[in-house]
Design an enzyme around this catalytic site. Structure first.
Site, short mmCIF file in Angstrom:
data_model
loop_
_atom_site.label_atom_id
_atom_site.label_comp_id
_atom_site.label_asym_id
_atom_site.label_seq_id
_atom_site.Cartn_x
_atom_site.Cartn_y
_atom_site.Cartn_z
N ASP A 38 -2.22 6.51 -7.82
CA ASP A 38 -1.97 5.37 -8.70
C ASP A 38 -2.57 5.56 -10.09
O ASP A 38 -3.34 4.72 -10.58
CB ASP A 38 -2.53 4.09 -8.08
CG ASP A 38 -2.25 3.96 -6.59
OD1 ASP A 38 -1.16 4.40 -6.18
OD2 ASP A 38 -3.09 3.43 -5.86
N GLY A 91 -16.05 -1.23 -2.06
CA GLY A 91 -16.02 -0.44 -3.30
C GLY A 91 -14.82 0.45 -3.49
O GLY A 91 -14.60 0.96 -4.59
N GLY A 115 -3.83 -4.06 5.16
CA GLY A 115 -2.70 -4.64 5.85
C GLY A 115 -2.53 -6.14 5.68
O GLY A 115 -1.73 -6.74 6.37
N SER A 175 2.98 -6.25 -4.23
CA SER A 175 3.25 -5.20 -3.24
C SER A 175 3.77 -5.87 -1.98
O SER A 175 3.15 -6.80 -1.45
CB SER A 175 1.96 -4.44 -2.93
OG SER A 175 2.16 -3.49 -1.92
N PHE A 176 4.95 -5.41 -1.48
CA PHE A 176 5.57 -5.96 -0.27
C PHE A 176 5.73 -7.48 -0.40
O PHE A 176 6.07 -7.98 -1.46
CB PHE A 176 4.76 -5.57 0.97
CG PHE A 176 4.94 -4.14 1.39
CD1 PHE A 176 5.77 -3.79 2.44
CD2 PHE A 176 4.28 -3.12 0.72
CE1 PHE A 176 5.95 -2.47 2.82
CE2 PHE A 176 4.44 -1.79 1.09
CZ PHE A 176 5.27 -1.47 2.14
N TRP A 177 5.53 -8.21 0.68
CA TRP A 177 5.68 -9.67 0.73
C TRP A 177 6.92 -10.12 -0.04
O TRP A 177 8.00 -9.59 0.20
CB TRP A 177 4.40 -10.36 0.22
CG TRP A 177 3.39 -10.53 1.31
CD1 TRP A 177 3.23 -11.60 2.15
CD2 TRP A 177 2.42 -9.55 1.74
NE1 TRP A 177 2.21 -11.34 3.06
CE2 TRP A 177 1.71 -10.11 2.83
CE3 TRP A 177 2.09 -8.26 1.31
CZ2 TRP A 177 0.70 -9.44 3.48
CZ3 TRP A 177 1.08 -7.59 1.95
CH2 TRP A 177 0.40 -8.18 3.03
N GLU A 220 6.52 -2.04 -4.72
CA GLU A 220 5.20 -2.29 -5.30
C GLU A 220 5.09 -1.63 -6.67
O GLU A 220 6.07 -1.10 -7.20
CB GLU A 220 4.10 -1.76 -4.37
CG GLU A 220 4.20 -0.28 -4.04
CD GLU A 220 3.23 0.13 -2.94
OE1 GLU A 220 2.65 -0.75 -2.27
OE2 GLU A 220 3.05 1.35 -2.74
N HIS A 291 4.33 5.32 -7.93
CA HIS A 291 3.29 4.52 -8.56
C HIS A 291 3.03 5.05 -9.98
O HIS A 291 1.98 5.61 -10.28
CB HIS A 291 2.00 4.51 -7.75
CG HIS A 291 1.18 3.28 -8.03
ND1 HIS A 291 0.88 2.33 -7.08
CD2 HIS A 291 0.63 2.82 -9.19
CE1 HIS A 291 0.17 1.36 -7.63
NE2 HIS A 291 0.01 1.63 -8.92
#
Length: 336
Positions: A38, A91, A115, A175-177, A220, A291
């Site tokens: 990323d 972290g 998740g 992201s997703f959803w 995402e 990404h």
């Protein structure tokens, strides 16, 4: 699906943790061998700085875009607010975004529970990115967004800041959803503007049989890039972080306004599963790739992203390509 998302998250953590153990501060690697997830980038003076997923947010620097030196992470210890807000967070920080406004560098970053959409986006600021400068000091401004399971059908990760033609600030994320979202910020760039303005800018269909709220509409990592009177929305489809089985890819759409609707080359809205393919793995040199972020440096446009190295067991590495434009104003990358 819930189990697979959990395993994906564990894979990310394991890969990044291994990379951290193998590479110490000051280690120099070439672009194709620099271990990142990323990545985002910015230039200060003659130095490029790269920020990416990692413990405390990983940082690299380069003067030539070829050789990258590992710097100290942004955070030596996990922000206390994030530890309290996200159970299990210690972290390992995801998907940062870096930009420069009003004499300050703004670094947005993601913290999340594996998740789940128990997730937050935070902001840190700095006057300079040069660690040798007496003005170098990251100041954490805390939480900007917080998604909650059962309340929100979106996930507060993968932030990207963009200023529109009026210099008003917007943050894309998701992201997703329910897909990728856009929310308007105040001029301070660290708080949501009131009355709140939210948009869905891209989404993919999800199977009704999915056993988790995330669904399987794998989308995402939004990134909005301005060029020739358009806002171009880049997004990543399908699955990262599975090494040789990764099928990550980048798609793009565009709009005349920052809030959309964004449409692909065929005119299909990105919020209805639209998106024109721009980057994918070839299964020979690289498996999935995605990404991304996009920037202009010294008159050239670049796209940066991570790819899964087919010659190194699918390990994630940095990729930088020149971003080119066709006669209709659509971006593309030359195939190697």
């Amino acid at each position: 699906m819930k189990k697979s998302l959990f395993l994906l998250a564990l894979t990310i953590a394991a890969v990044v943790h291994a990379q951290q153990r193998q590479s110490s501060v000051g280690t120099v690697t070439t672009t194709a061998q620099t271990p990142v997830h990323d990545p985002v980038m910015i230039k200060e003076g003659n130095t490029f700085y790269l920020f990416c997923t990692g413990f405390g947010i990983s940082v690299f620097s380069s003067t030539d875009l070829q050789n990258w030196k590992r710097e100290k992470p942004v955070f030596a210890t996990a922000p206390e607010w994030a530890v309290a807000a996200v159970p299990g967070y210690r972290g390992h920080t995801w998907a940062p975004d870096i930009s420069y406004h009003n004499g300050m560098y703004y670094l947005y970053y993601s913290v999340s529970a594996f998740g789940k959409n128990t997730s937050c986006i935070g902001v840190a600021v700095n006057k300079t990115l040069d660690p040798a400068s007496p003005d170098f000091k990251w100041e954490d401004k805390g939480k900007l967004l917080h998604s909650v399971p059962g309340r929100d059908n979106w996930n507060a990760i993968d932030p990207n800041l963009v200023l529109d033609e009026k210099k008003e600030a917007w943050l894309s994320f998701g992201s997703f959803w329910g897909g990728l979202k856009l929310v308007k910020l105040n001029n301070d760039l660290i708080s949501i503007a009131e009355p709140q303005q939210w948009r869905t800018i891209a989404a993919r269909p999800r199977a009704a049989s999915s056993d988790t709220a995330a669904g399987n509409g794998a989308i995402e990592a939004p990134f909005i890039f301005q060029k020739n009177g358009y806002y171009y929305l880049f997004a990543s489809w399908d699955y990262c972080c599975q090494g040789e089985k990764s099928n990550y890819k980048v798609v793009v759409g565009r709009s005349k306004t920052v809030s959309g609707p964004y449409t692909d080359k065929t005119g299909k809205p990105m919020e209805l599963n639209g998106g024109s393919l721009i980057i994918e793995g070839d299964g020979k040199k690289w498996f999935g790739a995605g990404h991304n972020a996009a920037y202009t440096f010294e008159g050239k446009d670049y796209i940066i992203y991570h790819g899964y190295d087919a010659e190194d067991k699918g390990r994630s590495k940095l990729r930088i390509d020149e971003l080119l434009w066709d006669a209709e104003g659509w971006p593309y990358v030359k195939k190697n």
